[in-house]
Scaffold this motif. Structure first.
Motif, PDB file in Angstrom:
ATOM      1  N   PHE A 178       0.807  -1.217   0.000  1.00 19.86           N
ATOM      2  CA  PHE A 178       0.000   0.000   0.000  1.00 19.86           C
ATOM      3  C   PHE A 178       0.842   1.270   0.000  1.00 19.86           C
ATOM      4  CE2 PHE A 178      -2.143   3.366   2.523  1.00 19.86           C
ATOM      5  CZ  PHE A 178      -3.201   3.609   1.669  1.00 19.86           C
ATOM      6  N   GLY A 234     -19.612   2.747   8.256  1.00 15.84           N
ATOM      7  CA  GLY A 234     -18.630   2.247   7.279  1.00 15.84           C
ATOM      8  C   GLY A 234     -18.612   0.726   7.263  1.00 15.84           C
ATOM      9  N   GLY A 275      -3.377   4.503  -2.340  1.00 16.94           N
ATOM     10  CA  GLY A 275      -4.325   5.360  -1.622  1.00 16.94           C
ATOM     11  C   GLY A 275      -4.599   6.602  -2.447  1.00 16.94           C
ATOM     12  N   GLU A 276      -5.430   7.463  -1.931  1.00 17.63           N
ATOM     13  CA  GLU A 276      -5.766   8.667  -2.682  1.00 17.63           C
ATOM     14  C   GLU A 276      -5.761   9.887  -1.776  1.00 17.63           C
ATOM     15  OE1 GLU A 276      -9.871   9.595  -3.580  1.00 17.63           O
ATOM     16  OE2 GLU A 276      -9.323   9.790  -5.697  1.00 17.63           O
ATOM     17  N   VAL A 283     -13.683   4.774  -0.717  1.00 18.47           N
ATOM     18  CA  VAL A 283     -13.609   5.632   0.462  1.00 18.47           C
ATOM     19  C   VAL A 283     -14.553   6.807   0.278  1.00 18.47           C
ATOM     20  CG1 VAL A 283     -11.216   5.038   1.064  1.00 18.47           C
ATOM     21  CG2 VAL A 283     -11.637   6.990  -0.453  1.00 18.47           C
ATOM     22  N   THR A 284     -14.942   7.399   1.419  1.00 19.99           N
ATOM     23  CA  THR A 284     -15.823   8.565   1.328  1.00 19.99           C
ATOM     24  C   THR A 284     -15.025   9.864   1.502  1.00 19.99           C
ATOM     25  OG1 THR A 284     -16.332   8.434   3.678  1.00 19.99           O
ATOM     26  CG2 THR A 284     -17.824   7.293   2.186  1.00 19.99           C
ATOM     27  N   THR A 285     -13.822   9.753   1.999  1.00 17.80           N
ATOM     28  CA  THR A 285     -12.906  10.883   2.231  1.00 17.80           C
ATOM     29  C   THR A 285     -13.465  11.833   3.285  1.00 17.80           C
ATOM     30  OG1 THR A 285     -12.006  10.688   0.025  1.00 17.80           O
ATOM     31  CG2 THR A 285     -11.575  12.744   1.159  1.00 17.80           C
ATOM     32  N   TYR A 316     -22.056   8.259   3.591  1.00 16.09           N
ATOM     33  CA  TYR A 316     -22.267   6.833   3.360  1.00 16.09           C
ATOM     34  C   TYR A 316     -23.537   6.555   2.553  1.00 16.09           C
ATOM     35  CZ  TYR A 316     -18.140   5.029   5.579  1.00 16.09           C
ATOM     36  OH  TYR A 316     -16.835   4.707   5.836  1.00 16.09           O
ATOM     37  N   GLY A 339     -12.792   2.263   5.830  1.00 18.51           N
ATOM     38  CA  GLY A 339     -13.585   3.160   6.680  1.00 18.51           C
ATOM     39  C   GLY A 339     -14.018   2.310   7.849  1.00 18.51           C
ATOM     40  N   ASP A 340     -14.006   2.869   9.043  1.00 17.71           N
ATOM     41  CA  ASP A 340     -14.064   2.022  10.221  1.00 17.71           C
ATOM     42  C   ASP A 340     -15.265   2.267  11.129  1.00 17.71           C
ATOM     43  OD1 ASP A 340     -12.897   0.001  11.714  1.00 17.71           O
ATOM     44  OD2 ASP A 340     -11.984   1.453  13.082  1.00 17.71           O
ATOM     45  N   SER A 341     -16.024   3.314  10.872  1.00 17.16           N
ATOM     46  CA  SER A 341     -17.157   3.638  11.741  1.00 17.16           C
ATOM     47  C   SER A 341     -18.225   2.556  11.596  1.00 17.16           C
ATOM     48  CB  SER A 341     -17.743   4.981  11.300  1.00 17.16           C
ATOM     49  OG  SER A 341     -18.186   4.859   9.957  1.00 17.16           O
ATOM     50  N   PHE A 354     -10.291  -3.032   3.791  1.00 15.73           N
ATOM     51  CA  PHE A 354      -8.958  -2.542   4.133  1.00 15.73           C
ATOM     52  C   PHE A 354      -9.128  -1.981   5.538  1.00 15.73           C
ATOM     53  CE2 PHE A 354      -5.607   0.875   2.867  1.00 15.73           C
ATOM     54  CZ  PHE A 354      -4.701   0.286   3.718  1.00 15.73           C
ATOM     55  N   ALA A 355      -8.738  -2.779   6.537  1.00 15.02           N
ATOM     56  CA  ALA A 355      -9.132  -2.491   7.912  1.00 15.02           C
ATOM     57  C   ALA A 355      -8.027  -1.782   8.686  1.00 15.02           C
ATOM     58  CB  ALA A 355      -9.478  -3.795   8.613  1.00 15.02           C
TER      59      ALA A 355
HETATM   60  C1  LIG Z   1      -7.104   1.687   6.345  1.00  9.12           C
HETATM   61  C2  LIG Z   1      -7.762   2.921   5.780  1.00  9.12           C
HETATM   62  C3  LIG Z   1      -7.234   3.531   4.629  1.00  9.12           C
HETATM   63  C4  LIG Z   1      -7.822   4.674   4.086  1.00  9.12           C
HETATM   64  N1  LIG Z   1      -7.300   5.272   2.960  1.00  9.12           N
HETATM   65  C5  LIG Z   1      -7.868   6.409   2.459  1.00  9.12           C
HETATM   66  C6  LIG Z   1      -7.344   7.067   1.304  1.00  9.12           C
HETATM   67  O1  LIG Z   1      -6.353   6.654   0.705  1.00  9.12           O
HETATM   68  N2  LIG Z   1      -7.974   8.189   0.863  1.00  9.12           N
HETATM   69  C7  LIG Z   1      -9.070   8.712   1.483  1.00  9.12           C
HETATM   70  O2  LIG Z   1      -9.598   9.716   1.046  1.00  9.12           O
HETATM   71  N3  LIG Z   1      -9.563   8.119   2.585  1.00  9.12           N
HETATM   72  C8  LIG Z   1      -8.998   6.995   3.089  1.00  9.12           C
HETATM   73  N4  LIG Z   1      -9.531   6.386   4.213  1.00  9.12           N
HETATM   74  C9  LIG Z   1     -10.613   7.029   4.950  1.00  9.12           C
HETATM   75  C10 LIG Z   1     -11.918   6.961   4.267  1.00  9.12           C
HETATM   76  O3  LIG Z   1     -12.084   8.195   3.604  1.00  9.12           O
HETATM   77  C11 LIG Z   1     -13.087   6.745   5.167  1.00  9.12           C
HETATM   78  O4  LIG Z   1     -14.167   6.897   4.340  1.00  9.12           O
HETATM   79  C12 LIG Z   1     -13.139   7.721   6.324  1.00  9.12           C
HETATM   80  O5  LIG Z   1     -12.314   7.202   7.326  1.00  9.12           O
HETATM   81  C13 LIG Z   1     -14.521   7.899   6.875  1.00  9.12           C
HETATM   82  O6  LIG Z   1     -15.109   6.676   7.159  1.00  9.12           O
HETATM   83  P1  LIG Z   1     -15.282   6.055   8.616  1.00  9.12           P
HETATM   84  O7  LIG Z   1     -15.808   7.163   9.449  1.00  9.12           O
HETATM   85  O8  LIG Z   1     -16.247   4.956   8.380  1.00  9.12           O
HETATM   86  O9  LIG Z   1     -13.949   5.583   9.097  1.00  9.12           O
HETATM   87  C14 LIG Z   1      -8.957   5.236   4.741  1.00  9.12           C
HETATM   88  C15 LIG Z   1      -9.490   4.618   5.886  1.00  9.12           C
HETATM   89  C16 LIG Z   1      -8.918   3.464   6.405  1.00  9.12           C
HETATM   90  C17 LIG Z   1      -9.527   2.820   7.621  1.00  9.12           C
END
Ligand SMILES: Cc1cc2nc3c(=O)[nH]c(=O)nc-3n(C[C@H](O)[C@H](O)[C@H](O)COP(=O)(O)O)c2cc1C
Length: 457
Positions: free
Chosen positions: A23, A222, A65-66, A138-140, A161, A217-219, A234-235
């Motif tokens: 990664f 998510g 990643g982005e 991802v939602t960013t 989401y 995303g871990d919430s 991708f945890a």
């Molecule tokens: C292991 C991991 C890798 C992630 N990589 C990226 C990424 O490369 N680009 C990005 O915009 N968001 C990334 N995210 C975050 C996501 O945008 C995710 O949607 C954000 O944490 C909000 O979701 P959540 O509240 O469910 O965690 C990543 C999240 C995790 C857990």
């Protein structure tokens, strides 16, 4: 469908295997480009070498990643961010031509893209690579990224989401709408709160039918989203007990979503610092950390939080005695800081650093080290550890951030992989030619619908 896929069941069955992915972050990737031989993050050659090393190690996936915008503070791009890296899908398309088997995963957000366009671009990568593409959904979560886009700002978490789910449903229907070779594609209609799409797909399915779907995303939202939509997560839970808990949680969610206990694979983010002996690995870890957080980066890290210039503080001295100028840190400073009570945390940090006798740099190293995600040890002890993960099915694999380009991956491919193969928990060859086959994922069922209109979101 391959012989390795598991039947739909309410009971979870460990695969007994570990897969690896490699990664790279989009921006702010720490220190991995620092060695003389690292090359540049804008240079295709650097990525080619890494992808081919990973493929030599039979990695399932090469993962980008982005990051769509550099963070700024004090009016300047953030010193911790790496300026630029070519666009993920362009890079992966180029890598497709110099690799044969490894999966190519593009992180792409659902908040600033449009489904018809992204579905087409991902289908293109899937065809170009012979069925090796995946989309890491991802939602960013940061406001500074939104400032780049016409739509500006960013959506509330729950809305992100809902928006993502409508997006992914639409993309799946687009990929699913190609009739047999001679038949016409079905028109896909979606009219919802977030998108209006009226599109006739332009590309046929790939060798793996459609791109594999990862989710990061871990919430709770998510995780539910992943349970309904994703093939792989991708945890953020690599440590053993935590990984076992996360698996349990995900199994419950995917059973509740009607997809069975084995539908979603888990690959946590991780870092491996390995050497022939434990003592050498510990020493190497010190060296890696000092490379990751140099003096300037240590100061820049505190500035994010203090909200003021700290360049006249000595990185080898104590934490700044002045207070932060911000009360509560905002989304523009990075998700790690969002909502932190700056003054309170500064007091806490000063006390902690004093207590432990840590300089600014040592303190920042202790705070930023991917402690939870790092496996440090001898090749054999780490191989034993991972074998236990495979035995209980804590994870399906690890998504590895190499700490240094290019050497970070060599240890894994040259030493850890053979140890794992000897223990029977790592592939000894690629299982097929597509990513779906490498991962042992089922080919998705095709919907029977005619032109479909998705209600709701
Ligand atoms: C292991 C991991 C890798 C992630 N990589 C990226 C990424 O490369 N680009 C990005 O915009 N968001 C990334 N995210 C975050 C996501 O945008 C995710 O949607 C954000 O944490 C909000 O979701 P959540 O509240 O469910 O965690 C990543 C999240 C995790 C857990």
């Amino acid at each position: 469908m391959t012989q390795h896929t598991r039947a739909k069941s309410e009971a979870f069955t460990p695969s007994g295997q570990i897969q690896f992915g490699v990664f790279f972050q989009g921006v702010n990737s720490g220190a991995i480009w620092k060695a003389a031989e690292s090359g540049s993050q804008t240079d295709f050659e650097s990525f080619r070498r890494i992808a081919q090393t990973a493929e030599r190690g039979l990695f399932a996936a090469f993962f980008l990643g982005e990051g769509l915008r550099l963070r700024e503070h004090l009016g300047r791009p953030h010193a911790l961010d790496v300026a630029g890296r070519p666009d993920a899908q362009t890079m992966l398309a180029a890598l497709a031509s110099v690799t044969r088997n490894i999966g190519l995963v593009a992180t792409q957000n659902t908040t600033y893209n449009d489904p018809a366009d992204l579905a087409h671009r991902l289908a293109s990568l899937d065809l170009i690579s012979g069925g090796r593409a995946a989309w890491n959904i991802v939602t960013t979560d940061n406001a500074w990224t939104g400032a780049n886009f016409r739509r500006g700002g960013y959506l509330d978490h729950a809305d992100r989401y809902r928006h993502a789910e409508a997006f992914v449903e639409t993309a799946k229907r687009i990929w699913d709408s190609w009739e047999n070779p001679d038949g016409p594609a079905r028109r896909v209609l979606h009219r919802g709160r977030h998108y209006t799409v009226d599109v006739t797909p332009r590309l046929p399915p790939s060798g793996q039918y459609r791109p594999v779907l990862f989710q990061a995303g871990d919430s709770p939202d998510g995780r539910n989203f992943a349970a309904r939509q994703a093939d792989v997560i991708f945890a953020a839970h690599p440590k053993f007990d935590d990984a076992v808990e996360f698996r349990k949680d995900l199994v419950q969610r995917s059973v509740a979503a009607g997809r069975g206990a084995n539908a979603v694979q888990i690959m946590p983010a991780s870092e491996f610092i390995l050497a022939p002996t434990a003592a050498e690995a510990a020493e190497k870890k010190e060296w890696v950390r000092s490379l990751q957080i140099g003096p300037q980066q240590a100061i820049a890290y505190l500035e994010q939080f203090w909200g003021r210039e700290l360049s006249n503080y000595d990185p080898d001295g104590p934490l700044p005695d002045i207070d932060p100028v911000v009360e509560e840190t905002s989304e523009t400073r990075g998700s790690g800081f969002h909502g932190a009570k700056a003054r309170q945390l500064a007091d806490q940090w000063r006390a902690e650093a004093k207590d432990k006798g840590l300089s600014i740099r040592q303190f920042v190293i202790s705070k930023t080290a991917r402690i939870d995600a790092t496996f440090t040890g001898s090749y054999t002890s780490v191989a034993d550890q991972l074998t236990e993960y495979a035995r209980v099915g804590a994870v399906d694999g690890f998504n590895i951030s190499p700490w240094l380009i290019p050497a970070g991956l060599d240890d894994i491919v040259n030493h850890l992989v053979p140890e794992l193969q000897e223990r029977g928990v790592y592939p000894t060859e690629y299982r097929g030619s597509t990513l779906r086959e490498h991962l042992g994922l089922e080919t998705p069922g095709r919907t029977a619908d005619e032109a479909v209109e998705v209600a709701g979101a």
